[in-house]
Design a protein around this motif. Sequence first.
Motif, PDB file in Angstrom:
ATOM      1  N   ARG A 168       0.808  -1.223   0.000  1.00  0.00           N
ATOM      2  CA  ARG A 168       0.000   0.000   0.000  1.00  0.00           C
ATOM      3  C   ARG A 168       0.846   1.280   0.000  1.00  0.00           C
ATOM      4  NH1 ARG A 168      -3.059  -0.125   4.765  1.00  0.00           N
ATOM      5  NH2 ARG A 168      -4.974  -0.940   3.862  1.00  0.00           N
ATOM      6  N   LYS A 169       2.059   1.180   0.504  1.00  0.00           N
ATOM      7  CA  LYS A 169       2.922   2.370   0.564  1.00  0.00           C
ATOM      8  C   LYS A 169       2.995   3.080  -0.788  1.00  0.00           C
ATOM      9  CE  LYS A 169       7.637   3.567   1.931  1.00  0.00           C
ATOM     10  NZ  LYS A 169       8.892   3.004   2.413  1.00  0.00           N
ATOM     11  N   GLU A 170       3.024   2.289  -1.855  1.00  0.00           N
ATOM     12  CA  GLU A 170       3.114   2.878  -3.193  1.00  0.00           C
ATOM     13  C   GLU A 170       1.871   3.723  -3.493  1.00  0.00           C
ATOM     14  OE1 GLU A 170       4.042  -0.504  -5.825  1.00  0.00           O
ATOM     15  OE2 GLU A 170       4.944  -1.399  -4.055  1.00  0.00           O
ATOM     16  N   GLN A 171       0.707   3.264  -3.043  1.00  0.00           N
ATOM     17  CA  GLN A 171      -0.522   4.044  -3.243  1.00  0.00           C
ATOM     18  C   GLN A 171      -0.444   5.334  -2.432  1.00  0.00           C
ATOM     19  OE1 GLN A 171      -4.296   2.550  -3.842  1.00  0.00           O
ATOM     20  NE2 GLN A 171      -3.467   1.054  -5.246  1.00  0.00           N
ATOM     21  N   LYS A 176      -2.541   9.931  -0.612  1.00  0.00           N
ATOM     22  CA  LYS A 176      -2.734   9.322   0.701  1.00  0.00           C
ATOM     23  C   LYS A 176      -4.075   8.591   0.753  1.00  0.00           C
ATOM     24  CE  LYS A 176      -1.685   8.720   5.082  1.00  0.00           C
ATOM     25  NZ  LYS A 176      -2.204   7.346   4.993  1.00  0.00           N
ATOM     26  N   SER A 177      -4.034   7.343   1.142  1.00  0.00           N
ATOM     27  CA  SER A 177      -5.279   6.577   1.326  1.00  0.00           C
ATOM     28  C   SER A 177      -5.630   6.588   2.805  1.00  0.00           C
ATOM     29  CB  SER A 177      -5.060   5.135   0.851  1.00  0.00           C
ATOM     30  OG  SER A 177      -4.274   4.441   1.810  1.00  0.00           O
ATOM     31  N   TYR A 448      -4.345   1.070  -9.676  1.00  0.00           N
ATOM     32  CA  TYR A 448      -5.748   1.413  -9.429  1.00  0.00           C
ATOM     33  C   TYR A 448      -5.808   1.948  -8.000  1.00  0.00           C
ATOM     34  CZ  TYR A 448     -10.833   1.227  -9.417  1.00  0.00           C
ATOM     35  OH  TYR A 448     -12.167   1.574  -9.355  1.00  0.00           O
ATOM     36  N   TRP A 449      -5.751   3.271  -7.884  1.00  0.00           N
ATOM     37  CA  TRP A 449      -5.775   3.878  -6.539  1.00  0.00           C
ATOM     38  C   TRP A 449      -7.192   3.798  -5.985  1.00  0.00           C
ATOM     39  CZ3 TRP A 449      -8.432   7.492  -3.836  1.00  0.00           C
ATOM     40  CH2 TRP A 449      -7.865   7.934  -2.627  1.00  0.00           C
ATOM     41  N   SER A 450      -7.298   3.433  -4.706  1.00  0.00           N
ATOM     42  CA  SER A 450      -8.622   3.467  -4.085  1.00  0.00           C
ATOM     43  C   SER A 450      -8.471   3.905  -2.637  1.00  0.00           C
ATOM     44  CB  SER A 450      -9.333   2.113  -4.191  1.00  0.00           C
ATOM     45  OG  SER A 450      -8.707   1.183  -3.355  1.00  0.00           O
TER      46      SER A 450
END
Length: 468
Positions: A168-171, A176-177, A448-450
Amino acid sequence: MAAETVALRSIPTAPPSPPDTAKHSQATSLAGERQSASLPLHSKKNLLKSYPLPPQNGIKSVQAQDVKTPDNHVERDPRLIRLTGVHPLNCEAPLTDLYSEGFLTSENLHFVRNHGHVPVCEDEEILDWTFSIEGMVQHPFTLSVQDLIESYEQATYPVTLVCAGNRRKEQNIVRKSKGFSWGPAGLSTALWTGVPIGNLLAQAKPIRGARYVCFEGADKLPNGYYGTSVKLNWCLNADKGIMVAHRMNGHALHPDHGKPVRIIIPGQIGGRSVKWLRRIIVTKEPSDNWYHIYDNRVLPTMITPEASADLPNTWKDENYAIYDLNTNSAICFPQHDEMAALDGNQRTYKVRGYAYSGGGKRITRLEVTLDKGRSWRLASINYPEDQYRNAPDGDELYGGKMDMWWRETCFCWCFWELEIPMTQLADASDIMIRAMDEGLMTQPRDMYWSVLGMMNNPWYRLVIHKED
Ligand code: MTE
C-alpha cells in the motif's frame, strides 16, 4: 579510477499515469517443538525431514514498547518493523529477512495485522477456549479447542496469508489513502493444522436459504468485535481449504496470530481469516459487522478519504468487498540500496523475488523488463508447495493429514529468479516485473488507486541509480 557502481534502489512504483481520481493421542516429542503449550499431538510417521520445515530462528520477548500497552503479555521479535507506532501491532519483516527464511516463515517474522489488543489466553486455558456454530443451522453447538482436536480429523497444509494492504505504501505515495503504509512484506507462509470448516458445518447442518458464514473474534474494538463473512458454498467446498486452525508451524498459535484458534482462508485476503475465534454464524446476508463493511474493500477510485464518510451505501455495497487475492509479485534481491560493482568479478546478477495469485490459482509466468515494458524476459519459477501436494497417502505433519494431491488449488507464494548480465543492468534505469496466473490474470501497468489503498498490484519497479 574509482569503480563504477550501480546502486539498486527499490523505490516504490509511481504509476505511469495519475489515478483518475481428530483423534486424541499422546503428545509426541518433535525436534524443535516448543514445549510451553501442551496440545495433544500425534505424528504417525517421523516425516519432519521430508518436507520444508519452518525456521525456528529469532528470539522473542516482551518488548519494552509493549510493556505499557494491553499487549504486555505478548512476546515479539525485535526485527519486526512496526508500521503504526506502538499499539496495536501492525508489522512486517524486513523484506530480505522474510525472503531469506524461505518458503515457510517463522512465527517470529510472520506479518501481524491487529486492529486492537491481543486477547489473553494462557497456555493452560487453550483447550478450554470455546467457540460456537450458530445461526441458520439445524444443530447449533459450542465446541472447545479440545473437542476440535480430539473429535475431528486433522489436516496440515501450508498457506500464504496476505494482507490486502500489501504494497500500500506505493498508493500512499501517489495519493494518501485511509490505510497505513505496508511495504511488500505484508505476507507470510506457515503450516497450519486444524479442521476443515466444512466438517464442522456438516455437523451443524445449514438450513435452506443460508448463504453466508460470519466469523467473530474475541477482540472488542471501538466498533464492536472484529468480524467478517464469506460465502457458505466456499466453506462447504473442500477444494477451498478453509480451516479452523489451532496450530501454526507445529506450535500452539502465537498470541498475535490468533491463540488459541482462528480461521484460515487460503487464496483470499488475510482480513477474512478471523483470529481469536469465538463465533461462527450461518446467515442469509453478508456480515453487518462494522469491520466487514468499512474495511477490506476496493471502492471506485473517485471516492476519496474526504468524500467517503458521506457515502454509506457505497461502503455497504457488497460488490466492493474483496475476497480472492489478485496477482502480485515483488523483487526481493537486489534489495533496497544494494551496491554492485561493475568492474568486479561478478558477470551476472540473479534477480529474485516472490509472486502469488488468488482463489487457488497458480502463477504460470513471471516476466522481467529492463526497458519499461518494450521487451520482456522470462524468469524461472519454483513452487515449494508442490512437495506437500505430492505427499504420499497417510503422511502427516504435526498431527494433521497432508492429503492435498486431489486439490487443484494452489495456496502459497512461489519464488522466481533470473540471471541478468551486469552490463545490461548498468545500461538500464530500472527493473520491472509482472506475474501472470493460470487464469491469465496479469499485473497491470497502472495503479488502481482506491480510498483504502488495498490490493495494490501494478508492475513492481526497482530503480537503478548509477554512481561513479
Ligand atoms: N481477526 C481478528 N479477530 N482481529 C483482527 O484485527 N485482522 C485481520 C485478520 N483477522 C484481524 C483478524 C487482518 S486484516 C489480517 S490481514 C489477518 O488477520 C492477519 O493475520 P496475522 O496477524 O496472523 O498475520
